[in-house]
Enzyme design. Structure first.
Site, PDB file in Angstrom:
ATOM      1  N   TYR A 188      -8.188  -4.841  -3.026  1.00 37.16           N
ATOM      2  CA  TYR A 188      -8.292  -3.737  -3.992  1.00 37.16           C
ATOM      3  C   TYR A 188      -9.281  -4.055  -5.115  1.00 37.16           C
ATOM      4  O   TYR A 188      -9.549  -3.219  -5.962  1.00 37.16           O
ATOM      5  CB  TYR A 188      -6.931  -3.374  -4.559  1.00 37.16           C
ATOM      6  CG  TYR A 188      -6.028  -2.624  -3.590  1.00 37.16           C
ATOM      7  CD1 TYR A 188      -6.384  -2.421  -2.259  1.00 37.16           C
ATOM      8  CD2 TYR A 188      -4.826  -2.114  -4.011  1.00 37.16           C
ATOM      9  CE1 TYR A 188      -5.556  -1.738  -1.382  1.00 37.16           C
ATOM     10  CE2 TYR A 188      -3.984  -1.417  -3.144  1.00 37.16           C
ATOM     11  CZ  TYR A 188      -4.369  -1.229  -1.825  1.00 37.16           C
ATOM     12  OH  TYR A 188      -3.545  -0.538  -0.974  1.00 37.16           O
TER      13      TYR A 188
ATOM     14  N   ASP B  80       0.886  -8.444   1.387  1.00 36.84           N
ATOM     15  CA  ASP B  80       1.719  -7.414   2.011  1.00 36.84           C
ATOM     16  C   ASP B  80       2.021  -7.786   3.459  1.00 36.84           C
ATOM     17  O   ASP B  80       3.183  -7.789   3.894  1.00 36.84           O
ATOM     18  CB  ASP B  80       0.998  -6.060   1.923  1.00 36.84           C
ATOM     19  CG  ASP B  80       1.845  -4.872   2.344  1.00 36.84           C
ATOM     20  OD1 ASP B  80       3.086  -4.990   2.371  1.00 36.84           O
ATOM     21  OD2 ASP B  80       1.258  -3.815   2.622  1.00 36.84           O
TER      22      ASP B  80
ATOM     23  N   ASN C  52       0.862  -1.182   0.000  1.00 35.95           N
ATOM     24  CA  ASN C  52       0.000   0.000   0.000  1.00 35.95           C
ATOM     25  C   ASN C  52       0.901   1.236   0.000  1.00 35.95           C
ATOM     26  O   ASN C  52       2.116   1.127   0.156  1.00 35.95           O
ATOM     27  CB  ASN C  52      -0.983  -0.021   1.178  1.00 35.95           C
ATOM     28  CG  ASN C  52      -0.267  -0.057   2.522  1.00 35.95           C
ATOM     29  OD1 ASN C  52       0.612   0.756   2.802  1.00 35.95           O
ATOM     30  ND2 ASN C  52      -0.630  -1.014   3.351  1.00 35.95           N
TER      31      ASN C  52
END
Length: 168
Positions: A123, A32, A22
């Site tokens: 996302y 992530d 991000n």
């Protein structure tokens, strides 16, 4: 030269893995978070240094850090776009993620790299379109640059794995 793997990107033995980061570079959910957890404090420390220098990482851009405790020497962090219907440049921004990650890899002498499925989790980028963009960008890159020996697409889930398998 381009291979498909179903599995955990944090366990892949390559020079660099790509992180679907991000903009804060401070870790998050999905791949992530997994990369930050597996790689340890060294990755977060370098991300903080990058933030102090340039204020994070813009969508479509990429930065590089150590791999910390990962089998990979480097982590290339790239920020994919949040899907908003495809009318806010999302396809081009996603393509930029792959282009910029590959350029950064070459600049650091990387010859093996592994990509996750960027932007297809929280996302919400449509998985078929994301697979098309990823494969197209990597194939276009290797058509003009033979610096990389192996490029892996690492799919964590069955749906992405199936989408890539029929396209490669």
């Amino acid at each position: 030269m381009i291979s498909l793997i179903k599995g955990d990107i944090t366990k892949i033995k390559v020079n660099a893995i790509v992180n679907a980061a991000n903009t804060s570079l401070l870790g998050g959910g999905g791949v992530d978070g997994a990369i930050h957890r597996a790689g340890g404090a060294a990755i977060l420390e370098e991300c903080k240094q990058i933030r102090a220098k340039q204020g994070g990482c813009d969508v479509g851009e990429a930065v590089i850090t150590t791999g910390g405790n990962l089998p990979a020497k480097y982590v290339i962090h790239t920020v994919g776009p949040v899907w908003n219907g495809g009318h806010k440049g999302e396809p081009e921004l996603l393509a930029n993620c792959y282009r910029n990650a590959l350029r950064l890899a070459i600049a650091h002498g990387v010859n093996t790299i592994a990509f996750p499925n960027i932007s297809t989790g929280i996302y919400r980028f449509p998985k078929p379109e994301a697979a098309d963009i990823a494969i197209r960008e990597v194939q276009q890159f290797v058509a003009t640059d033979n610096s990389l020996d192996e490029i892996f697409f690492v799919c964590f889930d069955d749906e992405n794995y199936s989408l890539y398998k029929v396209r490669l």
